[in-house]
Design a protein around this motif. Structure first.
Motif, short mmCIF file in Angstrom:
data_model
loop_
_atom_site.label_atom_id
_atom_site.label_comp_id
_atom_site.label_asym_id
_atom_site.label_seq_id
_atom_site.Cartn_x
_atom_site.Cartn_y
_atom_site.Cartn_z
N ASN A 177 9.16 10.98 13.52
CA ASN A 177 8.75 12.17 12.76
C ASN A 177 8.51 13.41 13.64
O ASN A 177 8.60 14.53 13.15
CB ASN A 177 7.45 11.89 11.99
N HIS A 183 12.97 16.47 7.25
CA HIS A 183 12.27 15.56 6.32
C HIS A 183 11.00 16.20 5.78
O HIS A 183 10.54 15.84 4.71
CB HIS A 183 12.03 14.19 6.98
N HIS A 188 8.27 15.72 2.24
CA HIS A 188 6.88 16.17 2.08
C HIS A 188 6.74 17.48 1.30
O HIS A 188 5.65 18.03 1.21
CB HIS A 188 6.21 16.31 3.45
N ASP A 306 6.15 8.93 3.48
CA ASP A 306 6.88 8.37 4.62
C ASP A 306 7.10 6.88 4.44
O ASP A 306 8.20 6.36 4.68
CB ASP A 306 6.08 8.58 5.92
FE LIG Z 1 6.79 12.31 7.54
#
Ligand SMILES: [Fe+2]
Ligand code: FES
Lengths: 388, 72
Positions: A177, A183, A188, A306
Motif C-alpha cells: 500500500n 488504490h 478508499h 483493503d
Molecule cells: Fe489500502
C-alpha cells in the motif's frame, strides 16, 4: 524490473510465488502496553509460534517469553503471574522475565541452565514491541521506534486501538500500500493529488496530498471532508507512523495514526491500527476522544476495504505496472532487507531511492469521473423529485 | 536511468524522468555527505533541494532526457 516475467501465447503469466517461510527482522508492535497490565498472562500467536506476555508484579515491567514451557510443553499464557515470574499451569514451574527458571516449588533444585526464550521488548508511545530476528541478534544501532510526542501530551487524545486478524494473505500485501496511489481512489474513495515515496535504510515513506471526494456522501467514503496532507513512514517492516493534517471548517485537524502488524504464519497476520487527535482550542477531553473515535471508525472502514481486496486477490510477484503506478519493485527490494540474513543485506536494498509520481493524468481522469458521478446523482434526484 | 551530478556536493545519482513532474532518483552511496540529507533522519527528508535544482538544470541543458518509454 519485471524482465523475468513470462508470457503464454502473448498473455502475461502471473507468478504468484510463495510467501517467505521466515518472518521479518524488526520491532513488531503487539498492542497498547496498558492492555497487558492486568496481572494476567496474555497469549499472542505470532512468528509461527505462541508467546506469553505478562507484567512482573513487583517490577511492573512487561515481559515476553515463548508460551510453551520447556519442562513438558505447558502453555504459560494459561498460567498465573506469581511475583515477577509466570507460573506454568501444568507443574507450576516459574519463569522470570529474563527467561531463567525462577523456581520449581516441588523440586530440591532447579536444573542447571534451565532457561526458556525471552524476547527483547520495548515500551514506546504507550505500546509494547517485541524484537524478532531469526539470527538472534539484538537490534542494530539506530533501529528503534521513534517517540511520538503527542502520545505523551495532554493536548492530544488517548489512543484508540483496534486489531484485526487477516487469514489467507501474507503481510506483504499491506506493505505494498505504501506505493499504491491509485488504490486510494478506487478502493478508499479518496482523491490523491500528490504522491511521493522515499526509501532509505530501514525507513520507507509515503508523502500524499489528497482532495475531498465531492461525489461521495459520508456513508461512501472514509476520506476526509477537506484537503488532506499525509506523511507516513514505516520504521522497519511493520510499524507505520502516519501524520495527517486535514483542513476542516477553517481549522487544521492534526492526527497521528498507527498502522502496524505482526505475522502469525506465512499466510496470516494481525493488523492493528489506532489514532490520537490533537485537541483544537476549546475542545474538551470528551470531544477529543470522540474525534479520535471517529477517525478510528474511518480507519476501520478503510482497512476493511483493503481486507476485502486481499481476501479475493492472488499473491503476485511480477505485477504488470503502468506509468502512473508507484515503485512496487523498489519497495519490495527495500522490504527484502528484513527477510535476508543481516550479512546478506545488499546496498541497493537500503540505498536512498525517491520516486515522485506525475499525477496530472490521473487527477484529470478522476476529476471527470467525479463530475460524471455528480451529474448522474443530480439527474436521479431530479427524477425522484418529479415523481412526487 | 541516467547519471546526474549534484552541482553542490558533487555526488552522482541515477535519475529517470518520465515527464517533467515525474522524478525517480536512485542513490548509489550513503547520504552522509549531502548537506541537506546528512544526519540520523535523512530518510525523513523528502528531497535535497540542491540536487533537485541540478536535476532540473540537467533537463534544461539537455543532459538529461525526459523519457516516457521503458517499464516503470
Ligand atoms: Fe489500502
Ligand atoms: S510443563 Fe510447565 S511446569 Fe511442567
Amino acid at each position: 524490473m519485471s524482465a523475468r516475467s513470462t508470457t503464454e501465447g502473448g498473455a502475461r503469466v502471473i507468478e504468484a510465488g510463495r510467501p517467505p517461510e521466515r518472518y521479518a527482522r524488526g520491532w513488531h508492535c503487539l498492542g497498547l502496553a496498558e492492555q497487558f497490565k492486568d496481572g494476567e498472562p496474555h497469549e499472542i500467536e505470532a512468528f509461527g509460534t505462541k508467546l506469553v506476555v505478562f507484567q512482573a508484579a513487583e517490577s511492573g515491567r512487561l515481559h515476553v517469553l515463548n508460551a510453551f514451557c520447556p519442562h513438558m510443553g505447558g502453555n504459560l499464557a494459561h498460567g498465573t503471574v506469581k511475583g515477577d515470574a509466570v507460573a506454568c499451569p501444568f507443574h507450576d514451574w516459574r519463569w522470570g522475565g529474563d527467561g531463567k527458571c525462577a523456581g520449581i516449588p516441588y523440586a530440591h533444585r532447579v536444573p542447571p541452565r534451565a532457561r526458556t526464550r525471552a524476547w527483547r521488548t520495548l515500551e514506546e508511545n504507550k505500546q509494547l514491541f517485541v524484537w524478532h530476528d531469526p539470527q538472534g541478534a539484538p537490534p542494530p544501532e539506530g533501529v528503534t521506534i521513534p517517540r511520538i510526542e503527542g502520545a505523551f501530551s495532554d493536548e492530544w487524545s488517548d489512543w484508540t486501538w483496534h486489531s484485526l486478524r487477516v487469514d489467507g494473505a501474507n503481510c506483504r500485501e499491506i506493505v505494498d500500500n505504501v506505493v499504491d496511489m491509485a488504490h486510494f481512489f478506487y478502493v478508499h474513495n479518496s482523491f490523491p493529488t500528490y504522491f511521493k515515496n522515499v526509501f532509505e535504510g530501514h525507513v520507507a515513506t509515503q508523502y500524499m496530498n489528497s482532495a475531498p471526494r465531492t461525489d461521495m456522501t459520508a456513508a461512501d467514503t472514509v476520506a476526509s471532508a477537506g484537503d488532506l496532507r499525509s506523511d507516513a513512514s514505516y520504521y522497519g517492516p511493520s510499524y507505520m507512523i502516519d501524520h495527517i493534517w486535514v483542513e476542516q471548517d477553517g481549522a487544521t485537524v492534526e492526527t497521528v495514526l498507527i498502522n502496524c502488524h505482526y505475522p502469525v504464519s506465512p499466510d496470516s497476520f494481525v493488523l492493528m491500527y489506532g489514532a490520537i487527535v490533537k485537541k483544537l482550542p476549546g475542545m474538551t477531553d470528551e470531544m477529543a476522544a470522540a474525534a479520535a473515535a471517529e477517525t478510528s471508525q474511518g480507519l476501520a472502514t478503510g482497512f476493511e476495504e483493503d481486507v476485502a481486496i486481499w481476501r479475493n486477490k492472488t499473491r503476485i510477484d511480477n505485477p504488470l505496472l503502468c506509468d502512473q503506478d508507484g515503485p512496487v519493485y523498489q519497495l519490495r527490494r527495500w522490504y527484502e532487507q528484513f527477510y535476508v540474513d543481516a550479512e546478506d543485506v545488499r546496498p541497493e536494498m537500503t540505498d536512498r531511492f525517491e520516486f515522485e509520481i506525475d499525477t496530472e493524468r490521473a487527477v484529470q481522469v478522476w476529476k471527470a469521473e467525479v463530475e460524471e458521478n455528480l451529474a448522474r446523482r443530480a439527474a436521479a434526484d431530479a427524477a425522484t423529485a418529479g415523481e412526487k | 536511468m541516467q547519471p546526474v551530478e549534484c552541482g553542490d556536493c558533487g555526488n552522482e545519482v541515477l535519475v529517470h524522468k518520465r515527464s517533467l513532474p515525474h522524478t525517480a532518483v536512485q542513490w548509489t552511496r550513503s547520504t552522509d555527505h549531502c548537506p541537506e540529507l546528512a544526519g540520523p533522519d535523512s530518510a525523513r527528508v523528502p528531497v535535497c533541494t540542491r540536487l533537485r535544482a541540478s536535476i532540473e538544470q540537467a533537463v534544461r541543458d539537455g543532459a538529461l532526457t525526459v523519457d516516457d518509454g521503458g517499464e516503470p
